[in-house]
Design a protein around this motif. Structure first.
Motif, PDB file in Angstrom:
ATOM      1  N   ARG A 118      19.251   8.671 -20.679  1.00  0.00           N
ATOM      2  CA  ARG A 118      18.506   9.349 -19.707  1.00  0.00           C
ATOM      3  C   ARG A 118      18.331  10.802 -20.067  1.00  0.00           C
ATOM      4  N   VAL A 119      16.997  11.397 -19.468  1.00  0.00           N
ATOM      5  CA  VAL A 119      16.895  12.790 -19.646  1.00  0.00           C
ATOM      6  C   VAL A 119      16.483  13.329 -18.073  1.00  0.00           C
ATOM      7  N   ILE A 120      17.051  14.089 -17.562  1.00  0.00           N
ATOM      8  CA  ILE A 120      16.802  14.858 -16.271  1.00  0.00           C
ATOM      9  C   ILE A 120      15.844  16.137 -16.630  1.00  0.00           C
ATOM     10  N   VAL A 121      14.722  16.370 -16.095  1.00  0.00           N
ATOM     11  CA  VAL A 121      13.913  17.281 -16.306  1.00  0.00           C
ATOM     12  C   VAL A 121      14.013  18.107 -14.955  1.00  0.00           C
ATOM     13  N   ASP A 122      14.277  19.353 -14.846  1.00  0.00           N
ATOM     14  CA  ASP A 122      14.264  20.211 -13.667  1.00  0.00           C
ATOM     15  C   ASP A 122      12.771  20.778 -13.387  1.00  0.00           C
ATOM     16  N   ARG A 123      12.150  20.622 -12.360  1.00  0.00           N
ATOM     17  CA  ARG A 123      10.794  21.057 -11.959  1.00  0.00           C
ATOM     18  C   ARG A 123      10.914  22.081 -10.868  1.00  0.00           C
ATOM     19  N   GLY A 124      12.026  22.233 -10.545  1.00  0.00           N
ATOM     20  CA  GLY A 124      12.161  23.490  -9.771  1.00  0.00           C
ATOM     21  C   GLY A 124      12.532  23.069  -8.512  1.00  0.00           C
ATOM     22  N   LEU A 125      11.847  22.260  -7.289  1.00  0.00           N
ATOM     23  CA  LEU A 125      11.671  21.784  -6.305  1.00  0.00           C
ATOM     24  C   LEU A 125      12.316  20.481  -6.165  1.00  0.00           C
ATOM     25  N   TYR A 126      11.996  19.730  -7.444  1.00  0.00           N
ATOM     26  CA  TYR A 126      12.566  18.263  -7.598  1.00  0.00           C
ATOM     27  C   TYR A 126      12.963  18.084  -9.376  1.00  0.00           C
ATOM     28  N   SER A 127      13.257  17.018  -9.384  1.00  0.00           N
ATOM     29  CA  SER A 127      13.559  16.782 -10.853  1.00  0.00           C
ATOM     30  C   SER A 127      13.051  15.313 -11.273  1.00  0.00           C
ATOM     31  N   ASP A 128      12.581  15.204 -12.487  1.00  0.00           N
ATOM     32  CA  ASP A 128      12.236  13.812 -13.158  1.00  0.00           C
ATOM     33  C   ASP A 128      13.199  13.572 -13.980  1.00  0.00           C
ATOM     34  N   THR A 129      13.198  11.872 -13.835  1.00  0.00           N
ATOM     35  CA  THR A 129      14.214  11.431 -14.808  1.00  0.00           C
ATOM     36  C   THR A 129      13.517  10.626 -15.603  1.00  0.00           C
ATOM     37  N   PHE A 130      13.739  10.332 -16.964  1.00  0.00           N
ATOM     38  CA  PHE A 130      13.097   9.613 -17.963  1.00  0.00           C
ATOM     39  C   PHE A 130      14.128   8.890 -18.656  1.00  0.00           C
ATOM     40  N   MET A 131      13.463   7.642 -19.466  1.00  0.00           N
ATOM     41  CA  MET A 131      14.526   7.272 -20.344  1.00  0.00           C
ATOM     42  C   MET A 131      14.356   7.698 -21.477  1.00  0.00           C
ATOM     43  N   LEU A 132      15.561   8.027 -22.257  1.00  0.00           N
ATOM     44  CA  LEU A 132      15.529   8.736 -23.481  1.00  0.00           C
ATOM     45  C   LEU A 132      14.284   7.996 -24.637  1.00  0.00           C
ATOM     46  N   SER A 133      14.456   6.868 -24.404  1.00  0.00           N
ATOM     47  CA  SER A 133      13.646   6.087 -25.334  1.00  0.00           C
ATOM     48  C   SER A 133      12.257   6.248 -25.420  1.00  0.00           C
ATOM     49  N   GLU A 134      11.813   6.777 -23.895  1.00  0.00           N
ATOM     50  CA  GLU A 134      10.478   6.916 -23.849  1.00  0.00           C
ATOM     51  C   GLU A 134       9.772   8.199 -24.375  1.00  0.00           C
ATOM     52  N   LEU A 135      10.865   9.208 -24.644  1.00  0.00           N
ATOM     53  CA  LEU A 135      10.444  10.492 -25.142  1.00  0.00           C
ATOM     54  C   LEU A 135      10.333  10.560 -26.489  1.00  0.00           C
ATOM     55  N   GLU A 136       9.704  11.539 -26.897  1.00  0.00           N
ATOM     56  CA  GLU A 136       9.647  11.848 -28.267  1.00  0.00           C
ATOM     57  C   GLU A 136      10.601  13.152 -28.436  1.00  0.00           C
ATOM     58  N   LEU A 137      11.513  13.322 -29.299  1.00  0.00           N
ATOM     59  CA  LEU A 137      12.455  14.140 -29.460  1.00  0.00           C
ATOM     60  C   LEU A 137      12.033  15.001 -30.378  1.00  0.00           C
ATOM     61  N   LEU A 138      12.113  16.577 -29.797  1.00  0.00           N
ATOM     62  CA  LEU A 138      11.297  17.757 -30.869  1.00  0.00           C
ATOM     63  C   LEU A 138      12.851  18.505 -31.266  1.00  0.00           C
TER      64      LEU A 138
END
Ligand code: MG
Length: 246
Positions: free
Chosen positions: A20-40
């Protein structure tokens, strides 16, 4: 582990763990499945500062004297390649080689940093492959041509944070699953704080810049069709595929 990702046209950093990947948005965070993201690639450096002949066991292997100062050269940012990306074998060389290296990622703009303060400017650490056209390196008195082909700077996959003790980590290369390099970062002649003092005494380092700290013994050739992995203990495995130039 911090990564850079792309999803639905947006590029962002996130903390990757357990698929999983947790993205800090400031007031909240989003969680993605690693497999749905393109790695850079985990960083977009303004420059890649590389150190030649920085492992004591590699200097012995080559019967070279121990350098008194770090031997520096640059690779261009255009050479950066992502984990699982291709290393393109150029038609202009007949001898492409891997070099497993510990990479330091700079965390803030800095100049003239003393070794004792180096920790304050490090974002973290990742794996680096200093891919080299060895035949061209031997022909030229300096190494820009040999080191600078597009895709000759695989980096990643993620950045391990600056709290990691990198004083004694196993560093390995495997080609098609076979072990080719194996050493420890304890064999570095100039350690990370020494390198940051030396390099920042010459040039301003920018956030995201890469310092590639040199390679241990056992460098060798890559061929079209090979799969090359750079593994550093507690940091990760950087895997790339060697392909023919179009
Ligand atoms: Mg190197």
């Amino acid at each position: 582990m911090i990564g850079r990702f792309k999803y639905d046209g947006e590029i962002f950093n996130g903390v990757a763990s357990d698929g999983r990947v947790i993205v800090d948005r400031g007031l909240y965070s989003d969680t993605f499945m690693l497999s749905e993201l393109e790695l850079l690639p985990p960083t977009q450096p303004s420059k890649i500062v590389c150190v030649g002949l920085n492992y004591i066991d590699h200097a012995r292997e080559l019967s070279m004297p121990i350098p008194k100062n770090p031997l520096l050269f640059l690779k261009p940012p255009s050479a950066v390649t992502v984990h699982l990306g291709n290393i393109v074998y150029p038609g202009k060389t007949r001898q492409v080689e891997y070099e497993a290296e510990l990479a330091v990622i700079i965390g803030k703009r800095c100049k003239n940093i003393r070794a004792a303060d180096a920790g304050s400017v490090i974002m973290g650490y990742t794996c680096f492959n200093d891919v080299t056209a060895r035949d061209l390196q031997k022909k030229d008195t300096q190494w820009t041509r040999a080191k600078s082909f597009d895709t000759f700077a695989p980096v990643g996959p993620y950045i391990a944070d600056a709290g990691l003790d990198v004083g004694d980590l196993l560093i390995k290369t495997r080609v098609n699953g076979k072990l080719r390099q194996e050493s420890s970062t304890s064999n570095l002649i100039f350690d990370v704080p020494d390198l940051i003092e030396f390099i920042s005494g010459i040039m301003t380092l920018e956030c995201g810049d890469i310092i590639a700290t040199g390679t241990p013994p056992g460098v060798g050739e890559l061929f079209v069709g090979d799969e090359v992995e750079i593994e550093i203990e507690n940091i990760g495995i950087l895997k790339n595929f060697v392909v023919r130039e179009d």
